[in-house]
Scaffold this motif. Structure first.
Motif, mmCIF file in Angstrom:
data_model
loop_
_atom_site.group_PDB
_atom_site.id
_atom_site.type_symbol
_atom_site.label_atom_id
_atom_site.label_comp_id
_atom_site.label_asym_id
_atom_site.label_seq_id
_atom_site.Cartn_x
_atom_site.Cartn_y
_atom_site.Cartn_z
ATOM 1 N N TRP A 243 0.837 -1.207 0.000
ATOM 2 C CA TRP A 243 0.000 0.000 0.000
ATOM 3 C C TRP A 243 0.870 1.255 0.000
ATOM 4 N N CYS A 247 0.996 3.959 -3.137
ATOM 5 C CA CYS A 247 0.679 5.374 -2.928
ATOM 6 C C CYS A 247 1.831 6.257 -3.398
ATOM 7 N N ILE A 252 0.539 9.872 -4.107
ATOM 8 C CA ILE A 252 -0.492 10.074 -3.092
ATOM 9 C C ILE A 252 0.149 9.927 -1.717
ATOM 10 N N PRO A 254 -0.148 8.749 1.904
ATOM 11 C CA PRO A 254 -1.028 7.928 2.753
ATOM 12 C C PRO A 254 -1.055 8.447 4.192
#
Length: 319
Positions: A243, A247, A252, A254
């Motif tokens: 994850w 990201c 992005i 997190p």
């Protein structure tokens, strides 16, 4: 701002005063020209001479002998946050009228217990990021799969067990019942306008969560939204290196909520409650596949047609 029935606006009051003081006009002629009484003209002339504002003065008295002391007001707020009782019960503790206590709570925006956090008793501090994509919330809702011919919620426990046992292509437990498993609803909803992207899948592993994120990024990008941050709980999928790396690859940032604080991710939690009422348990579905097929239509209605109270009752003109 002048009252609705005022004959003179602040700009005309200044003009009236200047005609009398600067240009030497008689007060009676100015009053006749502007169709007001001469005491009215005299009032604005006197204020002009003393350098006062041409706006209406506040009607609030300079001294309020019967005003509730500040210490009592602070005590009312403290008791409300700590005990979370009603005005009648709390007013008796301080020896004041319940109406006075309610007025204090209304001024402090604590007149409803729903405004207080259940866990801490503190006022709920709502937040909203300024533009779409600045922050999205992600979470998973687990629902029990529906057996063929309907589940127990609508057909009753006994018939529900019969339908469960008769559902084909499902393994049996050691008690002889069919193991229907769960449906995992993955949702990504952005903070600014509550627009939601949702998929129903068969697990909540890190690989599945990453796949949902990638597809959601593409879905939002088609609508002109670039995701900058994603807020999740502390589930295993969102703590994984996969994850984190995904990201980073998607640019992005997190973020995770504090442990045991689902309120921080409350927007997606509230969406899941709305989704459960409006779609998951809204009617008697004859199979799990029928329920999953109904999601797309309900989600379109939620995003495009359903008024949203948190967004001033706007629809997806808000997107």
């Amino acid at each position: 701002m002048s009252h609705p029935n005022a004959a003179l606006t602040p700009r005309h009051r200044l003009k009236v005063a200047r005609l009398v003081v600067d240009d030497g006009w008689p007060i009676s002629e100015v009053a006749a020209r502007f169709q007001v009484s001469w005491p009215t003209v005299k009032r604005w002339v006197d204020r002009y001479l003393t350098g006062e504002s041409m706006h209406d003065r506040s009607l609030r008295p300079k001294i309020s002998p019967n005003k509730t002391p500040k210490a009592v007001t602070m005590r009312c707020v403290s008791l409300r946050m700590r005990l979370r009782e009603g005005p009648v019960q709390l007013a008796s503790r301080l020896g004041i009228a319940p109406s006075t206590f309610h007025r204090i709570l209304t001024a402090a925006r604590l007149n409803r217990l729903s405004y207080l956090d259940r866990a801490t008793g503190e006022p709920i501090r709502a937040y909203e990021h300024p533009h779409p994509g600045s922050l999205v919330h992600v979470d998973v809702k687990k629902l029990g799969n529906i057996p063929d011919s309907g589940g127990w919620r609508y057909v009753g426990r006994r018939q529900g067990e019969k339908n469960r046992s008769a559902t084909p292509d499902k393994p049996k437990s050691k008690w002889g019942n069919r193991k229907l498993g769960y449906a995992f609803v993955h949702t990504i909803i952005y903070d600014n306008s509550r627009v939601a992207y949702t998929e129903v899948l068969d697990d909540e592993t890190g690989v599945t969560a990453v796949g949902v994120l990638r597809r959601a990024v593409e879905w939002f990008a088609e609508r002109g939204v670039t995701i900058e941050r994603v807020l999740s709980d502390n589930g295993g999928a969102y703590r994984s290196f996969l994850w984190r790396d995904t990201c980073e690859a998607l640019a992005i940032k997190p973020k995770r909520t504090r442990p045991y604080r689902p309120q921080t991710n409350g927007k997606v939690e509230r969406f899941h409650r709305t989704m459960a009422d409006g779609w998951a348990y809204a009617r008697c579905y004859q199979s799990e596949q029928e329920r999953r097929d109904a999601l797309e239509a309900w989600l379109h209605h939620y995003n495009h047609h359903r008024p949203h109270t948190a967004c001033a009752n706007n629809r997806l003109s808000r997107d």
